[in-house]
Design an enzyme around this catalytic site. Structure first.
Site, mmCIF file in Angstrom:
data_model
loop_
_atom_site.group_PDB
_atom_site.id
_atom_site.type_symbol
_atom_site.label_atom_id
_atom_site.label_comp_id
_atom_site.label_asym_id
_atom_site.label_seq_id
_atom_site.Cartn_x
_atom_site.Cartn_y
_atom_site.Cartn_z
ATOM 1 N N SER A 10 103.452 102.893 24.612
ATOM 2 C CA SER A 10 103.571 101.441 24.641
ATOM 3 C C SER A 10 104.023 100.930 23.269
ATOM 4 O O SER A 10 105.087 101.293 22.779
ATOM 5 C CB SER A 10 102.222 100.843 25.073
ATOM 6 O OG SER A 10 102.310 99.468 25.306
ATOM 7 N N HIS A 28 106.710 101.483 28.345
ATOM 8 C CA HIS A 28 106.555 100.653 29.545
ATOM 9 C C HIS A 28 106.651 99.188 29.131
ATOM 10 O O HIS A 28 106.744 98.868 27.951
ATOM 11 C CB HIS A 28 105.252 100.964 30.300
ATOM 12 C CG HIS A 28 103.988 100.623 29.558
ATOM 13 N ND1 HIS A 28 102.743 100.964 30.016
ATOM 14 C CD2 HIS A 28 103.764 99.973 28.387
ATOM 15 C CE1 HIS A 28 101.818 100.541 29.179
ATOM 16 N NE2 HIS A 28 102.416 99.931 28.189
#
Length: 207
Positions: A103, A128
């Site tokens: 992330s 993501h």
């Protein structure tokens, strides 16, 4: 103090003409211009990393700063504060993934100086889209949804810039958790090379 996961903190004792002096290991490594991001990303973590980068820039604006990253990610705004400082400071910023950069951790990994974004051989990288939730009145939910969309577009645009991937591919790949090996991350453009076992003691020397 450099940011790392909680736990026993080793100390290093150095001898000098004025006697012994003890440092915690992360403070000692900071003297070698090595910073650790070994936790999730929040405002306190961002403040610590930003302060360390500014200190090292003041110490020597021409010598690389190394950031070792093992982070599950966290706050987007805190991560962007770290990212903006990485882009602002004069020294090149070497990013090295050990363990997991996920992330916001992966985003910061990709934001290092081009040619100096690295990963250890068994590291994992995951990208993501920003996560978020909203509750309350409909107008409040709409405001939060717009903010999440703005952050998603901002991160995707910056990642496209750093990786060389088309924006639509970044958007598609980050729609769900997307894991990469170091070799796959090199091919994707998230990093530039995988650190080999050259016996350099883990210190990334300037090329």
């Amino acid at each position: 103090m450099p940011v790392s996961a909680p736990g026993p903190l080793p100390t290093v004792v150095e001898q000098s003409g004025r006697g012994d002096r003890a440092f915690d290991i992360y403070s000692r490594l900071l003297r070698e211009r090595i910073i650790f991001l070994g936790t999730g990303v929040d405002d306190a973590v961002a403040d610590a990393l930003v302060a360390q980068m500014l200190f090292l820039e003041a110490e020597d604006p021409e010598k690389d700063i190394q950031i070792y990253i093992n982070s599950p990610g966290g706050s987007v705004t805190a991560g962007l504060a770290i990212y903006d400082t990485m882009q602002q400071v004069a020294p090149d910023v070497v990013t090295i993934c050990y363990g997991l950069a996920a992330s916001m951790g992966a985003f910061l990994l990709s934001g290092g100086t081009k040619g100096k974004r690295l990963a250890l051989p068994n590291a994992r990288i995951m990208i993501h889209q920003p996560l978020g939730g909203a509750q309350g009145q409909a107008v409040d939910i709409e405001i939060q949804a717009k903010e999440i969309l703005y952050l998603k577009e901002t991160l995707n645009g910056l990642m496209a810039e750093h990786t060389g991937q088309p924006l639509d591919k970044i958007s598609e790949d980050t729609d769900r958790d997307y894991f990469l090996s170091p070799a796959e991350a090199v091919e994707y453009g998230l990093i530039d090379r995988v650190v080999d076992s050259s016996g350099d003691g883990g210190i990334i020397t300037e090329s």
